[in-house]
Design an enzyme around this catalytic site. Structure first.
Site, PDB file in Angstrom:
ATOM      1  N   HIS A   1     -10.979   1.025  -7.455  1.00 28.64           N
ATOM      2  CA  HIS A   1     -11.031   0.652  -6.044  1.00 28.64           C
ATOM      3  C   HIS A   1     -12.578   0.575  -6.033  1.00 28.64           C
ATOM      4  O   HIS A   1     -13.336   1.290  -5.863  1.00 28.64           O
ATOM      5  CB  HIS A   1     -10.800   2.167  -5.210  1.00 28.64           C
ATOM      6  CG  HIS A   1      -9.263   2.143  -5.114  1.00 28.64           C
ATOM      7  ND1 HIS A   1      -8.606   3.311  -4.927  1.00 28.64           N
ATOM      8  CD2 HIS A   1      -8.189   1.076  -5.016  1.00 28.64           C
ATOM      9  CE1 HIS A   1      -7.276   3.158  -4.930  1.00 28.64           C
ATOM     10  NE2 HIS A   1      -7.024   1.649  -4.898  1.00 28.64           N
ATOM     11  N   ALA A   2     -12.841  -0.756  -5.387  1.00 26.64           N
ATOM     12  CA  ALA A   2     -14.249  -1.297  -5.206  1.00 26.64           C
ATOM     13  C   ALA A   2     -15.294  -0.426  -4.760  1.00 26.64           C
ATOM     14  O   ALA A   2     -16.321  -0.056  -5.148  1.00 26.64           O
ATOM     15  CB  ALA A   2     -14.344  -2.586  -4.684  1.00 26.64           C
ATOM     16  N   ARG A   3     -14.931   0.321  -3.524  1.00 27.03           N
ATOM     17  CA  ARG A   3     -15.947   1.074  -2.883  1.00 27.03           C
ATOM     18  C   ARG A   3     -16.366   2.353  -3.364  1.00 27.03           C
ATOM     19  O   ARG A   3     -17.036   3.033  -2.829  1.00 27.03           O
ATOM     20  CB  ARG A   3     -15.310   1.246  -1.348  1.00 27.03           C
ATOM     21  CG  ARG A   3     -14.212   1.931  -1.089  1.00 27.03           C
ATOM     22  CD  ARG A   3     -13.746   1.632   0.318  1.00 27.03           C
ATOM     23  NE  ARG A   3     -12.376   2.102   0.715  1.00 27.03           N
ATOM     24  CZ  ARG A   3     -11.470   2.090   1.534  1.00 27.03           C
ATOM     25  NH1 ARG A   3     -12.141   1.250   2.551  1.00 27.03           N
ATOM     26  NH2 ARG A   3     -10.591   2.592   1.738  1.00 27.03           N
TER      27      ARG A   3
ATOM     28  N   ARG B   1     -11.927  -2.340  -0.824  1.00 26.41           N
ATOM     29  CA  ARG B   1     -11.198  -1.665  -1.815  1.00 26.41           C
ATOM     30  C   ARG B   1     -10.418  -2.439  -2.703  1.00 26.41           C
ATOM     31  O   ARG B   1     -10.388  -2.230  -3.970  1.00 26.41           O
ATOM     32  CB  ARG B   1     -10.162  -0.780  -0.949  1.00 26.41           C
ATOM     33  CG  ARG B   1      -9.066   0.105  -1.688  1.00 26.41           C
ATOM     34  CD  ARG B   1      -8.151   0.715  -0.696  1.00 26.41           C
ATOM     35  NE  ARG B   1      -6.826   1.144  -1.162  1.00 26.41           N
ATOM     36  CZ  ARG B   1      -6.726   2.409  -1.361  1.00 26.41           C
ATOM     37  NH1 ARG B   1      -7.537   3.194  -1.320  1.00 26.41           N
ATOM     38  NH2 ARG B   1      -5.479   2.731  -1.758  1.00 26.41           N
TER      39      ARG B   1
ATOM     40  N   ASN C   1      -4.181  -0.532  -7.330  1.00 25.45           N
ATOM     41  CA  ASN C   1      -3.576   0.691  -7.736  1.00 25.45           C
ATOM     42  C   ASN C   1      -2.388   0.914  -6.669  1.00 25.45           C
ATOM     43  O   ASN C   1      -1.842   2.031  -6.646  1.00 25.45           O
ATOM     44  CB  ASN C   1      -4.646   1.953  -7.272  1.00 25.45           C
ATOM     45  CG  ASN C   1      -4.173   3.195  -8.079  1.00 25.45           C
ATOM     46  OD1 ASN C   1      -3.512   3.090  -9.291  1.00 25.45           O
ATOM     47  ND2 ASN C   1      -4.519   4.327  -7.438  1.00 25.45           N
ATOM     48  N   ARG C   2      -1.772  -0.264  -6.368  1.00 25.62           N
ATOM     49  CA  ARG C   2      -0.261  -0.274  -6.034  1.00 25.62           C
ATOM     50  C   ARG C   2       0.464  -1.288  -6.651  1.00 25.62           C
ATOM     51  O   ARG C   2       1.620  -1.604  -6.197  1.00 25.62           O
ATOM     52  CB  ARG C   2      -0.272  -0.700  -4.549  1.00 25.62           C
ATOM     53  CG  ARG C   2      -1.065   0.398  -3.739  1.00 25.62           C
ATOM     54  CD  ARG C   2      -0.255   1.759  -3.556  1.00 25.62           C
ATOM     55  NE  ARG C   2      -1.069   2.864  -2.825  1.00 25.62           N
ATOM     56  CZ  ARG C   2      -1.988   3.626  -3.077  1.00 25.62           C
ATOM     57  NH1 ARG C   2      -2.432   3.549  -4.133  1.00 25.62           N
ATOM     58  NH2 ARG C   2      -2.504   4.540  -2.053  1.00 25.62           N
TER      59      ARG C   2
ATOM     60  N   SER D   1     -12.606   8.311  -6.025  1.00 27.24           N
ATOM     61  CA  SER D   1     -12.960   9.050  -4.938  1.00 27.24           C
ATOM     62  C   SER D   1     -12.412   8.876  -3.537  1.00 27.24           C
ATOM     63  O   SER D   1     -11.929   7.585  -3.452  1.00 27.24           O
ATOM     64  CB  SER D   1     -14.575   9.250  -4.821  1.00 27.24           C
ATOM     65  OG  SER D   1     -14.746   8.033  -4.067  1.00 27.24           O
ATOM     66  N   TYR D   2     -12.320   9.771  -2.554  1.00 31.53           N
ATOM     67  CA  TYR D   2     -12.818  11.184  -2.382  1.00 31.53           C
ATOM     68  C   TYR D   2     -11.833  11.855  -2.304  1.00 31.53           C
ATOM     69  O   TYR D   2     -10.826  11.892  -1.817  1.00 31.53           O
ATOM     70  CB  TYR D   2     -14.139  11.019  -1.836  1.00 31.53           C
ATOM     71  CG  TYR D   2     -13.880  10.666  -0.232  1.00 31.53           C
ATOM     72  CD1 TYR D   2     -13.218  11.807   0.668  1.00 31.53           C
ATOM     73  CD2 TYR D   2     -13.736   9.615   0.349  1.00 31.53           C
ATOM     74  CE1 TYR D   2     -13.099  11.477   2.016  1.00 31.53           C
ATOM     75  CE2 TYR D   2     -13.464   9.380   1.516  1.00 31.53           C
ATOM     76  CZ  TYR D   2     -13.275  10.079   2.492  1.00 31.53           C
ATOM     77  OH  TYR D   2     -12.716  10.059   3.686  1.00 31.53           O
TER      78      TYR D   2
HETATM   79 ZN   LIG Z   1      -9.238   5.229  -5.262  1.00 34.22          ZN
END
Ligand SMILES: [Zn+2]
Length: 426
Positions: free
Chosen positions: A188-190, A245, A261-262, A315-316
């Site tokens: 996730h990029a952020r 994201r 991640n899905r 995170s988070y």
């Molecule tokens: Zn994540």
């Protein structure tokens, strides 16, 4: 005419700036009952193009963090009030937070020739007191491999959609038949703390090898520091979006990006993801439709028979999560996963008291299908599959101040060591 030119210039230059979040607020919301909880889940599933859920709606006992655009503030608050939900504003102006956190970004790489270091010392700029962009991370990866060829091998797992390399490091003293740990970050990029931890883990294993040789003598480590290099780059870009994201591959409509991640093929698209292309949890057109997810899949499958543990760092929220994410049912061997997680979290928390919650993704965070940890366990057969949601619990969220990077890394490392010790005995 001059005015027209000026206007055109103004529009062009305003397009070429980073996405702004003026007036965006982050609400912490707690559902009152089953009905109001279902309202939150409906928003999460159907309006994630508008409401950015920084944490998923889990169950009625937990709070959820939602970023709300200024134009939807009234609608949102009216809805919360209509269903008697408790809420407070956690971040009053997201843009202000983004501007504050700019000082946490490392300056761009200096030209190579300007770096003066003694031979035998890796020449990289990462120092884990600030967040580093992709070129700095890749410089680190290459330098550490070049300096410690007896411990580190870097290979490519392939390229991202935009052609960024996706390296994997093997940290090993050689030999065969060893148990392995596969660790990755940055899906996730952020979530900037994730690559900041994973790069530090590499450094600790390699540069501090002499302090604890057993972790490398007895275990092969496979580590991918940035699974979503296009998205990560976009969060640093002056014309990008700090809170991006997903990846950066286009979809059929105007909206870019799939939530990697899905996108994994284990009960893919069976809940807790969206088919809305603009949504933050868009699962993609098919399982493994995204090249980045396929690259990780292939890298994991090639070492799955020796790998005992899979770590995905995020995170988070301070959670140490186990599968499953696609169902509230527990894996058959859940007690094994839980017990090891408990030992790890005990050591982690002992460092400076940071509490972590242990449980399955579904039971702690709500349903989420197509996640990498479910696939690692169910698809690749890696028994101990963990997603670690690191600091914090939402005071800063994705913009964790850089002065917490080292404290975060030191405590998570204590947990990772516990797992590594268990892997030696498996
Ligand atoms: Zn994540």
């Amino acid at each position: 005419m001059r005015l027209l030119f000026a206007l055109a210039f103004f529009i062009a230059s305003s397009l070429a700036t980073q996405r702004r979040y003026d007036g965006y607020q982050v609400y912490q919301v707690k559902a009152k009952d089953r009905v109001s909880f279902d309202v939150l889940v409906k928003l999460y599933n159907e309006r994630s193009d508008v409401y950015d859920f920084w944490t998923e709606p889990r169950n009625i006992d937990f709070t959820t963090d939602v970023m709300v655009p200024p134009a939807f503030k009234k609608t949102f608050v009216d809805l919360l009030n209509a269903f008697n939900m408790e809420y407070h504003i956690k971040i009053d102006d997201v843009q202000h937070e983004i501007e504050l956190s700019r000082r946490d970004i490392a300056p761009p790489l200096a030209p190579k020739k300007a770096l003066q270091r003694s031979p035998g010392t890796p020449r990289y700029s990462l120092d884990w007191t600030s967040y580093s962009d992709l070129p700095a991370i890749y410089e680190f990866v290459n330098e550490i491999a070049a300096t410690y060829p007896n411990l580190v091998t870097v290979t490519s797992t392939g390229q991202s959609y935009l052609g960024n390399d996706m390296p994997i490091l093997k940290i090993s003293t050689g030999g065969s038949g060893k148990n392995a740990i596969f660790a990755e970050g940055g899906i996730h990029a952020r979530e900037w703390i994730s690559p900041a931890f994973v790069t530090w883990l590499i450094r600790e294993l390699v540069e501090n090898y002499a302090a604890h040789p057993q972790y490398v003598d007895n275990i092969d480590w496979y580590i991918m520091p940035v699974l979503n290099p296009d998205g990560y780059t976009y969060t640093f870009s002056p014309t990008g979006d700090r809170l991006w994201r997903k990846n950066r591959a286009p979809n059929s409509g105007v909206c870019v990006g799939t939530d990697l991640n899905r996108n994994f093929d284990y009960y893919w698209n069976t809940g807790g993801s969206t088919s809305i292309e603009c949504g933050e949890t868009y699962h993609g057109g098919a399982a493994f439709s995204q090249v980045e997810a396929r690259n990780v899949r292939d890298a994991m499958l090639s070492v799955a028979n020796q790998t005992k543990v899979y770590f995905s760092f995020h995170s988070y929220g301070q959670y140490w999560l186990t599968p499953w994410g696609y169902t509230s049912a527990l894996p058959d061997d859940y007690q094994d996963l839980y017990d090891l997680a408990q030992s790890a979290v005990d050591k982690l928390t002992a460092v400076e008291g940071t509490p972590y919650t242990i449980g399955t993704s579904t039971n702690l965070l709500g349903l989420a299908s197509g996640c990498s940890d479910d696939w690692a366990k169910g698809g690749a057969g890696i028994k101990y599959s963990y997603t670690v949601e690191m600091r914090d619990t939402g005071k800063f969220g994705f913009q964790l101040p850089a002065n917490q990077i080292l404290a975060n890394n030191l405590e998570v490392w204590e947990g990772v060591k516990v797992v590594a010790e268990a892997v030696m005995l498996m």
